[in-house]
Write a protein that holds these residues in place. Structure first.
Motif, PDB file in Angstrom:
ATOM      1  N   ARG A 468     -26.938  42.959 -40.006  1.00 34.94           N
ATOM      2  CA  ARG A 468     -25.815  42.119 -40.447  1.00 34.94           C
ATOM      3  C   ARG A 468     -24.488  42.746 -40.043  1.00 34.94           C
ATOM      4  NH1 ARG A 468     -22.846  42.138 -45.397  1.00 34.94           N
ATOM      5  NH2 ARG A 468     -21.728  40.167 -45.693  1.00 34.94           N
ATOM      6  N   LEU A 472     -21.655  40.971 -37.690  1.00 32.60           N
ATOM      7  CA  LEU A 472     -20.249  40.829 -38.075  1.00 32.60           C
ATOM      8  C   LEU A 472     -19.327  41.413 -37.010  1.00 32.60           C
ATOM      9  CD1 LEU A 472     -20.486  41.729 -41.882  1.00 32.60           C
ATOM     10  CD2 LEU A 472     -20.122  39.466 -40.885  1.00 32.60           C
ATOM     11  N   GLU A 524     -27.821  36.642 -46.427  1.00 32.19           N
ATOM     12  CA  GLU A 524     -26.490  36.967 -45.906  1.00 32.19           C
ATOM     13  C   GLU A 524     -26.529  37.221 -44.407  1.00 32.19           C
ATOM     14  OE1 GLU A 524     -23.594  36.782 -47.393  1.00 32.19           O
ATOM     15  OE2 GLU A 524     -24.600  36.044 -49.194  1.00 32.19           O
ATOM     16  N   ALA A 528     -24.323  35.090 -41.775  1.00 34.74           N
ATOM     17  CA  ALA A 528     -23.420  35.749 -40.829  1.00 34.74           C
ATOM     18  C   ALA A 528     -23.761  35.389 -39.391  1.00 34.74           C
ATOM     19  CB  ALA A 528     -23.479  37.266 -41.029  1.00 34.74           C
ATOM     20  N   GLU A 531     -22.502  31.907 -38.584  1.00 30.14           N
ATOM     21  CA  GLU A 531     -21.049  31.983 -38.449  1.00 30.14           C
ATOM     22  C   GLU A 531     -20.670  32.555 -37.084  1.00 30.14           C
ATOM     23  OE1 GLU A 531     -20.046  34.337 -41.826  1.00 30.14           O
ATOM     24  OE2 GLU A 531     -19.737  32.603 -43.150  1.00 30.14           O
ATOM     25  N   CYS A 532     -21.430  33.549 -36.631  1.00 28.15           N
ATOM     26  CA  CYS A 532     -21.185  34.144 -35.322  1.00 28.15           C
ATOM     27  C   CYS A 532     -21.425  33.133 -34.207  1.00 28.15           C
ATOM     28  CB  CYS A 532     -22.071  35.371 -35.139  1.00 28.15           C
ATOM     29  SG  CYS A 532     -21.769  36.278 -33.617  1.00 28.15           S
TER      30      CYS A 532
END
Length: 663
Positions: A468, A472, A524, A528, A531-532
């Motif tokens: 993760r 990010l 999570e 993530a 979102e990436c």
């Protein structure tokens, strides 16, 4: 062929045309009767088609109200589609309005006298519609032979008058034509400042933007009293409880201060009310000074018996402001401020020591590098393995910021720690790289470029926390510095896509004594990762192969947890807009999870929050379906067409879908 033969043929064609027209006119009553019956059916497409036929008949002058056409208007069918029928789509309402306009324009006013009351109400209701339907409603009114009271139209418009005024003056102020508003300027500004006291937050935000445009364009023509009125209203909007509103207010404050004719009263008010957020520009203003600004910043953090001290985040912000203020003031002010900060650092009993430690400017970086880096790094890495995620994030941020200062030393050191046996340490250095990739160009970019893959390849680490952290970091790079990663994406994207998939091995059961709790350690990470992907679609679309992502990865996200679903819906809408061919190729496989979502019902004992979340999720899915419907026309997939029919048969879903389609 001689001319006589040609004339004969033309005459025959003309007569044939007239004969066909006569035949059509004979059939008009039957056609109208059939159409009127079809307008009562549920099929939206059929109704739109019927209105298209009627429009063509009007254009060809084959219809008149005396030939039985009156049945369309005497029935409720046409009127219902013009008015606020919840089952009607935007296209259907528009077709009905256009048809009505054509009929009114082609017939004598006397034939409509019986229908004045019937037609006026739905047409005027359409005026208050959102979206572009309102233009068709006004077109009907403009071409209407009826005595429609225009005051009724104004009743519908007056509620939006404030919005119209704001938009109009905003456009005028931004126009390159430099239109002279001197006669009304002070009155307009006085009126707009009253909007800043309204309860409507959106109105206040929009008004700030309009005032900023007016001040920027006409600042030299605005009286001092108008300036002071604006400033008084702005002081009530600057608050840490609404940072977005504060930011807009501060932009206007800066525009005010940029005007040489700004009065001393305005300068004094701005200096004390809005000082902390635009001091870097104010330091160059003739209306204030560096020393005044610095004193105000430092005094703002002193605790008082009434309010106590500022929050930790506020102290951090003020520290940044001090640093930026020094940089804006020049070398001499930087040197004196650093000297003051150094003396404050020796006295840990003062509140200002907190500010000083976070405010080291470039002028003090040499001393910082020589005496502090080694000790600070040792201290920071001691906290890499703490169980508290907040502490680890703070360590990562510090390492990333120090890397910006001592890049030659820090980047190689961080790279070494990517092979640490401790998972939390590997995650910490991945996040540290994230904090070193700021939007503006930096020297560190040249050093990170050949090394960035060492950090991002942690995306295939065996520990989900490390994966993760790497995701990010990749997301931040994609947003701030896409050129750093484009060459590595062919290798990274398959690894990233794999993180979006639900993995059963990351589900564990936690025994809490009286009951057991299921924990998804991959949730999570999946969130993530999606979102990436969303960020990559904005900045690196040319590197992404949507076909390899949609199935099975996006398909999996559409059937995942609530917030992962929401992200998947957003990405699907974006792909439908940017890569529609790839989406249409696999449309059938996307229908089942979308259908499942829109039909999902909360449990009977669900609390309000659960009900609201479910409602948001349904609307999110319908928004994605609307995007698919735009690119498919609803006809390219039987499975998708069936889904659309199901939605339109449900009055609740149809209302939501139509509302979303009109956004």
């Amino acid at each position: 062929m001689n001319w006589t033969a040609k004339e004969l043929i033309c005459s025959l064609v003309e007569k044939l045309y007239l004969y066909l027209g006569w035949l059509l006119n004979q059939e008009v009553p039957k056609i109208v009767k059939s159409i009127n019956r079809q307008l009562r059916e549920k099929s939206i497409k059929t109704k739109i088609g019927e209105f298209s036929v009627l429009k063509e008949l009007v254009v060809e002058k084959a219809l008149n109200l005396g030939s039985g056409f009156y049945t369309i208007f005497s029935s409720a069918s046409c009127i219902n589609h013009i008015s606020q029928d919840k089952s009607s789509t935007s296209n259907l309402k528009i077709e009905a309005l256009i048809f009505t306009r054509l009929v009114m324009a082609s017939h004598s006013p006397s034939v409509f006298h019986l229908y004045i009351e019937v037609l006026s109400s739905p047409i005027l209701n359409a005026v208050s519609e959102r979206y572009y339907k309102v233009t068709h409603a006004f077109s009907v009114i403009a071409s209407s032979p009826l005595k429609i009271d225009l005051s009724c139209v104004l009743d519908h418009v007056i509620a939006e008058l404030t919005t119209f005024l704001r938009k109009a003056f905003s456009v005028i102020a931004s126009s390159p034509l430099k239109i002279d508003l001197s006669r009304v300027l002070d009155h307009v500004i006085a009126e707009f400042t009253t909007f800043l006291r309204k309860a409507n937050r959106a109105l206040r935000q929009a008004t700030l933007g309009t005032l900023n445009s007016l001040v920027a364009a006409y600042g030299d023509r605005i009286g001092s009293s108008a300036y002071e009125t604006i400033t008084v209203e702005l002081s009530n909007l600057i608050s840490d409880s609404d940072l977005h509103m504060t930011a807009l207010a501060l932009v206007l404050c800066y525009t005010l201060m940029s005007d040489k004719k700004c009065s001393p009263v305005v300068c004094l008010t701005v200096r004390y009310k809005a000082l902390q957020n635009f001091f870097a520009d104010l330091v160059h203003s003739a209306n204030t000074s560096f020393d005044d600004l610095l004193d105000s910043l430092l005094s703002s953090v002193k605790p008082s018996p009434q309010s106590g001290g500022l929050a930790k985040q506020a102290l951090y912000s003020v520290a940044q402001f001090v640093a930026v203020l020094c940089l804006a003031a020049g070398d001499q002010k930087c040197a004196s401020t650093v000297e003051m900060i150094t003396s404050i650092l020796k006295d840990d009993s003062t509140t200002n020591s907190v500010i000083a430690r976070q405010s080291v400017s470039k002028a003090g970086q040499a001393e910082f590098q020589a005496t502090r880096v080694e000790k600070i790094l040792k201290l920071l890495f001691n906290y890499c393995e703490t169980e508290e995620e907040g502490v680890r994030n703070a360590v990562s941020e510090c390492l990333g910021k120090i890397a910006l200062i001592d890049l030659a030393k820090l980047v190689p050191a961080l790279k070494v720690w990517t092979t640490s046996p401790a998972a939390f340490t590997r995650a910490t250095v991945a996040i540290a790289i994230k904090y070193s990739m700021v939007e503006r160009p930096e020297k560190i970019d040249e050093i990170i470029f050949p090394e960035i893959c060492s950090f991002l390849m942690l995306i295939k680490d065996h520990d989900p926390h490390v994966r993760r952290a790497a995701v990010l970091a990749l997301s931040t790079a994609a947003h701030n510095k896409p050129n750093l990663i484009k060459g590595h994406l062919p290798e990274l994207l398959p690894l990233l896509y794999d993180q979006t998939v639900f993995k059963q091995e990351l589900i564990r059961m936690v025994d809490l004594g009286s009951f057991k709790h299921i924990v998804d350690d991959g949730h999570e990470l999946r969130k993530a990762s999606f979102e990436c992907v969303d960020t990559l679609l904005d900045t690196c679309l040319d590197q992404v192969n949507p076909s390899s992502f949609i199935v099975p990865f996006l398909r999996s996200g559409l059937d995942d947890h609530y917030d992962v679903k929401m992200l998947s819906h957003l990405i699907l809408s974006k792909l439908a807009d940017k890569c529609f061919a790839a989406v249409l190729a696999v449309l059938d496989s996307l229908v089942d999870p979308l259908q499942k979502t829109v039909n999902r019902k909360p449990k009977q004992d669900a609390v309000k929050q659960e009900v609201d979340l479910n409602e948001d999720m349904i609307r999110s899915a319908l928004r994605a379906i609307a995007s698919l419907n735009r690119i498919s026309g609803g006809d390219c997939s039987l499975k998708f067409k069936s889904l659309m029919n199901e939605i339109m048969r449900s009055s609740v879903l149809a209302e939501k879908f139509n509302s979303i389609s009109n956004e």
